[in-house]
Design an enzyme around this catalytic site. Structure first.
Site, PDB file in Angstrom:
ATOM      1  N   GLU A 185       0.598  -1.276   0.090  1.00  0.00           N
ATOM      2  CA  GLU A 185      -0.049   0.275   0.027  1.00  0.00           C
ATOM      3  C   GLU A 185       0.855   1.293   0.051  1.00  0.00           C
ATOM      4  O   GLU A 185       0.500   2.252   0.604  1.00  0.00           O
ATOM      5  CB  GLU A 185      -0.912  -0.002   1.171  1.00  0.00           C
TER       6      GLU A 185
HETATM    7  C1  TNX Z   1      -4.841  -4.222   4.415  1.00  0.00           C
HETATM    8  S1  TNX Z   1      -3.535  -6.189   2.960  1.00  0.00           S
HETATM    9  C2  TNX Z   1      -3.548  -4.032   5.059  1.00  0.00           C
HETATM   10  C3  TNX Z   1      -3.480  -3.439   6.516  1.00  0.00           C
HETATM   11  C4  TNX Z   1      -4.703  -3.313   7.134  1.00  0.00           C
HETATM   12  C5  TNX Z   1      -5.710  -4.175   6.763  1.00  0.00           C
HETATM   13  C6  TNX Z   1      -7.090  -4.188   7.616  1.00  0.00           C
HETATM   14  C7  TNX Z   1      -2.251  -5.304   3.743  1.00  0.00           C
HETATM   15  C8  TNX Z   1      -1.024  -5.937   3.461  1.00  0.00           C
HETATM   16  N1  TNX Z   1      -2.468  -4.460   4.594  1.00  0.00           N
HETATM   17  O1  TNX Z   1      -2.645  -2.401   6.506  1.00  0.00           O
HETATM   18  O2  TNX Z   1      -4.717  -3.156   8.468  1.00  0.00           O
HETATM   19  O3  TNX Z   1      -6.187  -4.305   5.391  1.00  0.00           O
HETATM   20  O4  TNX Z   1      -8.017  -5.328   6.945  1.00  0.00           O
END
Ligand code: TNX
Length: 478
Positions: free
Chosen positions: A280
């Site tokens: 992200e």
């Molecule tokens: C996605 S998928 C995230 C996290 C969040 C989570 C909540 C991924 C690697 N990262 O930063 O906490 O969703 O479900």
């Protein structure tokens, strides 16, 4: 359904035989906890040097006279004991273990649970409790998500400012205790420092290492919808936005920082892996992301550990050879995600599968669940958590490419051990079975799983685990 009529074991063993009508091994009458203690005392444990049980397999045989466990390793004997604990039940004649023989070994070498201790911090005792829960289901890895925008949770002596923020952190001594508690239950610890994004907490201590906050329309819309503040430079952040922060990518000081942090973590961590996040990074261009992940993964590798990153990092061509990708997209991949995952295999590495719509324990159970999130295709039922196969997620990826399976628990909405239990259980048992049991095991079906998991309700209750009593499961009462 009576308990005697099913083999109440989760994860289900590779092979087993029940001796129908044969007298069980009888245990002293007493409360359930007492019975289990007694069972563990009388088991006849043997380390064998030959055979095909491998690093973690075991053989268990029970008749009216003896309970015998065989394994080539202490881990195998440990798993035999976990099975035995689940097999104790109360029949007409009191507490007993049914007459049977089991030969069992795991499908995957890596069977993980992840606890996000950054969004909410959990003290050492709570981590111990989660280790016990996971080990009882034959998980062997605890992935700790130690840093995020909301906080940095591990002492780094060369960068003492990191843990100045609120919420709590593990001293290096605490972390060593977690590592050794996990080891005593045959689990490794996989520490994650999430970079280059998820680093707002770094910017509070060392602003010179970080870019300004980068917000997009999704961040603004989500803040309005949730009634949360947007992140602000220089101020602690407690909301749920992701991907707005970044380390400076064209700055040598960033890489000196990473060398210090991963160097200290490697020295504290006996397990073979360090996780460097990589998810992200929404404010970072693709070339900058690629450059960063290549350098950061080489820094991890230079510590002697194998780097793990979230699967987006597969977009970086220069990732350290042998890097492991943790796949978090869905059981049916969206565009591009499967390709990023495949890049790890082409790079000589392998995959850990954590598809968010099935393996994320922070998704709501159903629409009425008070805690949890819904972004991964809505709530996740127990049946959905169970009904997928690791080798069927990404085209071209089969068992040989898969290191294992992991169930992450993100903690935006989760603050206590009771919260952890009610979100994790019973779905954590579904992921345990996906990770351990061979795809062809006789009882590896939803119809069987929901009976077997229902039979574990009294055991979990006796252990103080406040599981979600999903209406999909017919829970036994004793
Ligand atoms: C996605 S998928 C995230 C996290 C969040 C989570 C909540 C991924 C690697 N990262 O930063 O906490 O969703 O479900």
């Amino acid at each position: 359904m009576t308990l005697e009529s099913i083999l109440a074991l989760v994860p289900t063993p590779a092979t087993f035989e029940i001796a129908p009508g044969a007298a069980p091994f009888a245990l002293d009458a007493g409360d359930r906890d007492g019975a289990i203690e007694f069972a563990l005392d009388v088991i006849d444990e043997v380390l064998v040097t030959e055979g095909a049980l491998g690093d973690e397999g075991y053989r268990l045989s029970v008749d009216a006279y003896v309970m015998r466990a065989e394994a080539q390793t202490e881990a195998g004997l440990f798993y035999a004991r976990q099975s035995l604990t689940q097999l104790v039940s109360r029949g007409a004649g009191g507490w007993h273990v049914p007459a049977l023989s089991i030969t069992d070994a795991p499908r995957f070498a890596y069977r993980g649970v992840m606890l996000d201790v950054a969004r909410h911090f959990f003290d050492v005792e709570t981590v111990f409790a989660y280790i016990d829960r996971a080990a009882s289901l034959k998980f062997n890895a605890l992935h700790l998500h130690l840093s995020d925008d909301q906080g940095w949770r591990i002492e780094i002596t060369s960068r003492p400012g990191l843990t100045d923020g609120a919420g709590g952190f593990y001293s290096q001594e605490d972390y060593r205790e977690i590592v050794s508690y996990a080891a005593s239950r045959h689990m490794i610890v996989v520490p994650e420092i999430d970079v280059p994004s998820h680093t707002h907490a770094v910017s509070l201590a060392y602003p010179e290492l970080c870019e300004p906050v980068v917000l997009n329309d999704d961040h603004r819309a989500q803040a309005v919808e949730l009634g949360q503040d947007l992140p602000v430079a220089g101020e602690p952040y407690a909301g749920w936005a992701v991907g707005f922060s970044s380390l400076k990518i064209h700055n040598e000081a960033t890489y000196a920082f990473l060398a210090d942090v991963f160097g200290e973590l490697a020295a504290l961590t006996p397990g073979p892996y360090l996780h460097l996040g990589g998810d992200e990074a929404f404010g970072t261009t693709a070339p900058d992301f690629a450059l960063f992940m290549a350098r950061a993964s080489e820094i991890v590798r230079a510590t002697g550990k194998t780097p793990i990153s979230w699967h987006e990092a597969g977009a970086a061509p220069g990732l350290a050879t042998g890097s492991i990708g943790q796949y978090w997209n869905y059981t049916t991949p969206e565009d591009g995600h499967g390709e990023h995952a495949l890049a790890f295999i082409r790079g000589g590495g392998s995959l850990i599968l954590s598809p968010a719509d099935a393996a994320y324990l922070d998704m709501k159970h159903d629409a009425s669940t008070p805690l949890g999130l819904t972004w991964a295709n809505g709530p996740t039922s127990v049946e959905h958590a169970y009904s997928w196969d690791a080798a069927a997620v990404i085209d071209g990826v089969d068992d040989g490419d898969i290191l294992g399976v992991e169930a992450p628990l993100w903690t935006e909405t989760i603050a206590t051990l009771a919260d952890i239990d009610t979100m994790a259980f019973p779905r954590i048992a579904a992921i345990a079975e996906l990770a351990w049991s061979p795809a062809a095991a006789e009882l590896r079906t939803w119809a069987s799983f929901r009976q077997r998991v229902g039979a574990l309700g009294p055991l979990w209750a006796s252990q103080g685990i406040g599981f979600f009593a999903s209406p999909e499961i017919q829970w036994a009462h004793e």
